[in-house]
Each structure stands twice: as structure tokens, then as C-alpha cells.
Design a protein around this motif. Structure first.
Motif, PDB file in Angstrom:
ATOM      1  N   ILE A  41     -11.678  -3.024  12.040  1.00  0.00           N
ATOM      2  CA  ILE A  41     -13.050  -2.733  11.733  1.00  0.00           C
ATOM      3  C   ILE A  41     -13.421  -2.844  10.212  1.00  0.00           C
ATOM      4  O   ILE A  41     -12.538  -2.460   9.451  1.00  0.00           O
ATOM      5  N   ALA A  42     -14.420  -3.815   9.848  1.00  0.00           N
ATOM      6  CA  ALA A  42     -14.654  -3.715   8.507  1.00  0.00           C
ATOM      7  C   ALA A  42     -15.854  -2.912   8.386  1.00  0.00           C
ATOM      8  O   ALA A  42     -16.851  -2.831   8.983  1.00  0.00           O
ATOM      9  N   THR A  43     -15.949  -2.052   7.339  1.00  0.00           N
ATOM     10  CA  THR A  43     -16.875  -1.147   7.271  1.00  0.00           C
ATOM     11  C   THR A  43     -17.129  -0.555   5.723  1.00  0.00           C
ATOM     12  O   THR A  43     -16.189  -0.726   5.059  1.00  0.00           O
ATOM     13  N   HIS A  44     -18.338  -0.204   5.241  1.00  0.00           N
ATOM     14  CA  HIS A  44     -18.894   0.423   4.182  1.00  0.00           C
ATOM     15  C   HIS A  44     -19.114   2.094   4.373  1.00  0.00           C
ATOM     16  O   HIS A  44     -19.362   2.637   3.360  1.00  0.00           O
ATOM     17  N   GLU A  45     -18.965   2.328   5.877  1.00  0.00           N
ATOM     18  CA  GLU A  45     -19.077   3.860   6.069  1.00  0.00           C
ATOM     19  C   GLU A  45     -17.788   4.741   5.594  1.00  0.00           C
ATOM     20  O   GLU A  45     -17.034   4.787   6.768  1.00  0.00           O
ATOM     21  N   MET A  46     -17.617   5.241   4.798  1.00  0.00           N
ATOM     22  CA  MET A  46     -16.321   5.784   4.347  1.00  0.00           C
ATOM     23  C   MET A  46     -15.958   6.991   5.046  1.00  0.00           C
ATOM     24  O   MET A  46     -14.784   7.220   5.462  1.00  0.00           O
ATOM     25  N   GLY A  47     -17.122   7.894   5.546  1.00  0.00           N
ATOM     26  CA  GLY A  47     -17.015   8.935   6.304  1.00  0.00           C
ATOM     27  C   GLY A  47     -16.364   8.516   7.607  1.00  0.00           C
ATOM     28  O   GLY A  47     -15.672   9.117   8.398  1.00  0.00           O
ATOM     29  N   PHE A  48     -16.955   7.557   8.213  1.00  0.00           N
ATOM     30  CA  PHE A  48     -16.758   7.054   9.663  1.00  0.00           C
ATOM     31  C   PHE A  48     -15.085   6.417   9.518  1.00  0.00           C
ATOM     32  O   PHE A  48     -14.550   6.675  10.429  1.00  0.00           O
ATOM     33  N   ALA A  49     -14.960   5.778   8.474  1.00  0.00           N
ATOM     34  CA  ALA A  49     -13.594   5.432   8.393  1.00  0.00           C
ATOM     35  C   ALA A  49     -12.272   6.600   8.205  1.00  0.00           C
ATOM     36  O   ALA A  49     -11.347   6.565   8.957  1.00  0.00           O
ATOM     37  N   ARG A  50     -12.692   7.583   7.833  1.00  0.00           N
ATOM     38  CA  ARG A  50     -11.932   8.644   7.613  1.00  0.00           C
ATOM     39  C   ARG A  50     -11.721   9.326   9.105  1.00  0.00           C
ATOM     40  O   ARG A  50     -10.776   9.712   9.407  1.00  0.00           O
ATOM     41  N   GLN A  51     -12.749   9.250   9.703  1.00  0.00           N
ATOM     42  CA  GLN A  51     -12.605   9.836  11.005  1.00  0.00           C
ATOM     43  C   GLN A  51     -12.097   8.966  12.100  1.00  0.00           C
ATOM     44  O   GLN A  51     -11.469   9.649  13.044  1.00  0.00           O
ATOM     45  N   VAL A  52     -12.189   7.827  12.172  1.00  0.00           N
ATOM     46  CA  VAL A  52     -11.739   6.999  13.254  1.00  0.00           C
ATOM     47  C   VAL A  52     -10.488   6.312  12.962  1.00  0.00           C
ATOM     48  O   VAL A  52      -9.715   5.839  13.955  1.00  0.00           O
ATOM     49  N   ALA A  53     -10.089   5.737  11.570  1.00  0.00           N
ATOM     50  CA  ALA A  53      -9.004   5.084  11.403  1.00  0.00           C
ATOM     51  C   ALA A  53      -7.714   5.498  11.778  1.00  0.00           C
ATOM     52  O   ALA A  53      -7.358   7.049  11.200  1.00  0.00           O
ATOM     53  N   ASP A  54      -6.656   4.673  12.276  1.00  0.00           N
ATOM     54  CA  ASP A  54      -5.439   5.410  12.201  1.00  0.00           C
ATOM     55  C   ASP A  54      -4.775   5.012  10.679  1.00  0.00           C
ATOM     56  O   ASP A  54      -3.852   5.608  10.100  1.00  0.00           O
ATOM     57  N   ARG A  55      -5.463   3.828  10.227  1.00  0.00           N
ATOM     58  CA  ARG A  55      -5.048   3.072   8.883  1.00  0.00           C
ATOM     59  C   ARG A  55      -6.093   2.651   8.272  1.00  0.00           C
ATOM     60  O   ARG A  55      -6.789   1.720   8.987  1.00  0.00           O
ATOM     61  N   VAL A  56      -6.080   2.819   6.982  1.00  0.00           N
ATOM     62  CA  VAL A  56      -7.249   2.023   6.149  1.00  0.00           C
ATOM     63  C   VAL A  56      -6.499   1.010   5.131  1.00  0.00           C
ATOM     64  O   VAL A  56      -5.486   1.383   4.451  1.00  0.00           O
ATOM     65  N   CYS A  57      -7.054  -0.082   5.215  1.00  0.00           N
ATOM     66  CA  CYS A  57      -6.593  -0.994   4.292  1.00  0.00           C
ATOM     67  C   CYS A  57      -7.724  -1.409   3.111  1.00  0.00           C
ATOM     68  O   CYS A  57      -8.651  -1.561   3.591  1.00  0.00           O
ATOM     69  N   PHE A  58      -7.457  -1.188   1.749  1.00  0.00           N
ATOM     70  CA  PHE A  58      -8.308  -1.764   0.794  1.00  0.00           C
ATOM     71  C   PHE A  58      -8.111  -2.972   0.381  1.00  0.00           C
ATOM     72  O   PHE A  58      -6.850  -3.329  -0.140  1.00  0.00           O
ATOM     73  N   LEU A  59      -8.960  -3.722   0.438  1.00  0.00           N
ATOM     74  CA  LEU A  59      -8.934  -4.944   0.119  1.00  0.00           C
ATOM     75  C   LEU A  59      -9.493  -5.536  -1.300  1.00  0.00           C
ATOM     76  O   LEU A  59     -10.492  -4.996  -1.535  1.00  0.00           O
ATOM     77  N   HIS A  60      -8.969  -6.336  -2.274  1.00  0.00           N
ATOM     78  CA  HIS A  60      -9.582  -6.565  -3.421  1.00  0.00           C
ATOM     79  C   HIS A  60      -9.084  -7.981  -3.654  1.00  0.00           C
ATOM     80  O   HIS A  60      -7.870  -8.341  -3.633  1.00  0.00           O
ATOM     81  N   ASP A  61     -10.097  -8.969  -4.214  1.00  0.00           N
ATOM     82  CA  ASP A  61      -9.598 -10.277  -4.429  1.00  0.00           C
ATOM     83  C   ASP A  61      -9.004 -10.914  -3.337  1.00  0.00           C
ATOM     84  O   ASP A  61      -8.151 -11.790  -3.560  1.00  0.00           O
ATOM     85  N   GLY A  62      -9.175 -10.565  -2.166  1.00  0.00           N
ATOM     86  CA  GLY A  62      -8.770 -11.257  -0.806  1.00  0.00           C
ATOM     87  C   GLY A  62      -7.246 -10.994  -0.417  1.00  0.00           C
ATOM     88  O   GLY A  62      -6.690 -11.466   0.373  1.00  0.00           O
ATOM     89  N   ALA A  63      -6.771  -9.740  -0.968  1.00  0.00           N
ATOM     90  CA  ALA A  63      -5.449  -9.310  -0.642  1.00  0.00           C
ATOM     91  C   ALA A  63      -5.454  -7.838  -0.309  1.00  0.00           C
ATOM     92  O   ALA A  63      -6.501  -6.930  -0.718  1.00  0.00           O
ATOM     93  N   ILE A  64      -4.836  -7.330   0.537  1.00  0.00           N
ATOM     94  CA  ILE A  64      -4.679  -5.700   0.713  1.00  0.00           C
ATOM     95  C   ILE A  64      -3.783  -5.049  -0.420  1.00  0.00           C
ATOM     96  O   ILE A  64      -2.722  -5.347  -0.797  1.00  0.00           O
ATOM     97  N   LEU A  65      -4.547  -4.413  -1.403  1.00  0.00           N
ATOM     98  CA  LEU A  65      -4.178  -3.958  -2.494  1.00  0.00           C
ATOM     99  C   LEU A  65      -3.610  -2.687  -1.814  1.00  0.00           C
ATOM    100  O   LEU A  65      -2.305  -2.104  -2.736  1.00  0.00           O
ATOM    101  N   GLU A  66      -4.094  -1.665  -1.031  1.00  0.00           N
ATOM    102  CA  GLU A  66      -3.419  -0.320  -0.799  1.00  0.00           C
ATOM    103  C   GLU A  66      -3.632  -0.219   0.632  1.00  0.00           C
ATOM    104  O   GLU A  66      -4.806  -0.551   1.181  1.00  0.00           O
ATOM    105  N   GLN A  67      -2.806   0.284   1.612  1.00  0.00           N
ATOM    106  CA  GLN A  67      -3.075   0.729   2.763  1.00  0.00           C
ATOM    107  C   GLN A  67      -2.510   2.036   3.026  1.00  0.00           C
ATOM    108  O   GLN A  67      -1.321   2.363   2.411  1.00  0.00           O
ATOM    109  N   GLY A  68      -2.732   2.720   4.062  1.00  0.00           N
ATOM    110  CA  GLY A  68      -2.051   4.053   4.693  1.00  0.00           C
ATOM    111  C   GLY A  68      -3.064   4.878   5.333  1.00  0.00           C
ATOM    112  O   GLY A  68      -3.975   4.544   5.673  1.00  0.00           O
TER     113      GLY A  68
END
Length: 250
Positions: free
Chosen positions: A196-223
Motif C-alpha cells: 500500500i502506498a499512502t499519505h494517511e499516517m494514522g492508517f499506516a500505523r493501524q494497518v501495517a505490519d511493516r512501514v517502508c519510508f522511500l526517499h529518492d527512489g530507495a527504501i531509506l528506513e523500514q520496520g
């Protein structure tokens, strides 16, 4: 021997006219896992989803679905897409078809199911999402939230191995966002594998098993969402989230 992940992206690169949009991106999604992509506009979220669904060819690297190398040029993309559902932010329902016809088009034309069988399955899913009474309506007679729920049903009717959701609430009025997010939470509880790609951070917090932060086309941080959204390790992630907080969206 353990089963391969449902999705595996290895060193995926995507270039548009000299602009590198995805930079050697690595990502796996296990069965029943919900992975949420966050990041600023232009970070590569939507491009990654389009590459996974073979709507865009990768410039380098590989993508595997259940262990099959789907970005091999010899692979039939239409065959692969039968195993992947994708929901876009703009609904993409055919305006000249009823909701029921929109949903049953692929099962009948692509999978060769009889009309009665396809319609029975579609009606069951529409009932589940509260749209059974809208089956014979045309999309322009539905609210934005109802159209997006119909688009999700259209993606689900073929029982995909992987569901891709691209900013599915961004075109909705704020009061309609909740009904779509409730549906996605239900799918997560049912064990649907989702990216899922989203701008809804509250939703991401509720539904995600893992969140990946993309920056300049790469995954900079995930967990886990509580760590990435609550205690990010990377300064760029913290800067992005602070802007979200300042905008009142976290």
C-alpha cells in the motif's frame, strides 16, 4: 524448505528519460503481510507499484511473484496480472458500465467464467462491502467512497495473491476516507497480502505490519509502524514525519 515470499524485488531500478526514479530497491512481502510505503510525492511509491503490476518495465533488477521471475521479458504480463489486484486513486471504473458489469468484466472475459457464476461472486462481495443495492447503478451515481469500494471489489473478485493499493483515499473528500480505510482494515484481518502506498499516517500505523519510508527512489528506513512512525532512526524520516505532523495528518 520455506515458501518464497509472495513478492520479492531485488535491486530494482527504473529510469525515466535520464531520471532515476527507483534506485536498486530491495523489498520482500511475505504471505498475509501488509507493507505500507510512505514518503514524499516523487519518492517512487507509485512507480514501484506500477512496476510490480508490470504497467512499467523495470530498467534493471528483478521482481518475483511466488518465486517466479515476472520481469523476465519472456513472461506474459497479462498472465501475471491475473494474480495481482491493483486499485488506483482515481477509481478507473468504466463509466458506461454498471457497477456489476465493471466487476464481472475480467472474470468473464479474461478467466472465462459464466456470467451467472461471475455475478453471484460479485454480488457476494458487494454485499460484504455494503454496495449490493448499487450493483445496477452506473459509477457516476455513486459517491467517491462508494466508487472506491467498488474498485476494491473489482480487484478482489479474481482472488489475487497480492493486492496493490495506490493512494486510494487521496481523491476522496475527508468524510469518505473512513469507509474505504475500514474496508482495507477488514481485508488485512482476513489475511490479504497487500502493498500500500499512502499519505494517511494514522492508517499506516493501524494497518501495517511493516512501514517502508522511500526517499529518492530507495527504501531509506523500514520496520514496525510504531518504531518508524514513532521513533524513526533516520533524520530524513524524522523531517518527513514532522512535516506531516505540522500539516495535522499524523
Amino acid at each position: 524448505m520455506s515458501a518464497p515470499p509472495v513478492l520479492e524485488c531485488a535491486a530494482v531500478r527504473k529510469e525515466f528519460r535520464g531520471n532515476l526514479v527507483l534506485r536498486d530497491l530491495d523489498l520482500t512481502v511475505a504471505e498475509h503481510e501488509v507493507v505500507v510505503l510512505i514518503g514524499a510525492s516523487g519518492s517512487g511509491k507509485s512507480t514501484l507499484l506500477r512496476c510490480v503490476n508490470l504497467l512499467e518495465p523495470v530498467s534493471d533488477g528483478s521482481i518475483r511473484l511466488d518465486g517466479e521471475h515476472i520481469t523476465d521479458p519472456a513472461v506474459d504480463p497479462d498472465r501475471v496480472r491475473r494474480r495481482i489486484g491493483m486499485v488506483f486513486q482515481g477509481y478507473n471504473l468504466f463509466p458506461h458500465m454498471t457497477v456489476l458489469d465493471n466487476i464481472t468484466l475480467a472474470p468473464r472475459r479474461v478467466h472465462g467464467r459464466a456470467r451467472a457464476e461471475a455475478e453471484a461472486q460479485a454480488m457476494g462481495l458487494l454485499e460484504r462491502v455494503g454496495l449490493a443495492d448499487k450493483a445496477k447503478e452506473f459509477p457516476d451515481r455513486l459517491s467517491g467512497g462508494q466508487q472506491q469500494r467498488a474498485a476494491v471489489v473489482r480487484a478482489l473478485v479474481n482472488a489475487p495473491r497480492l493486492l496493490l493499493l495506490d493512494e486510494v483515499t487521496s481523491a476522496l473528500d475527508p468524510e469518505l476516507v473512513g469507509e474505504v480505510l475500514d474496508l482495507i482494515r477488514t481485508l488485512r484481518d482476513d489475511g490479504m497480502t497487500m502493498l500500500i502506498a499512502t499519505h494517511e499516517m494514522g492508517f499506516a500505523r493501524q494497518v501495517a505490519d511493516r512501514v517502508c519510508f522511500l526517499h529518492d527512489g530507495a527504501i531509506l528506513e523500514q520496520g514496525p509502524p510504531e518504531r518508524v512512525l514513532g521513533e524513526p532512526a533516520e533524520p530524513r524520516t524524522r523531517q518527513f514525519l514532522q512535516r506531516i505532523i505540522d500539516a495535522g495528518r499524523l
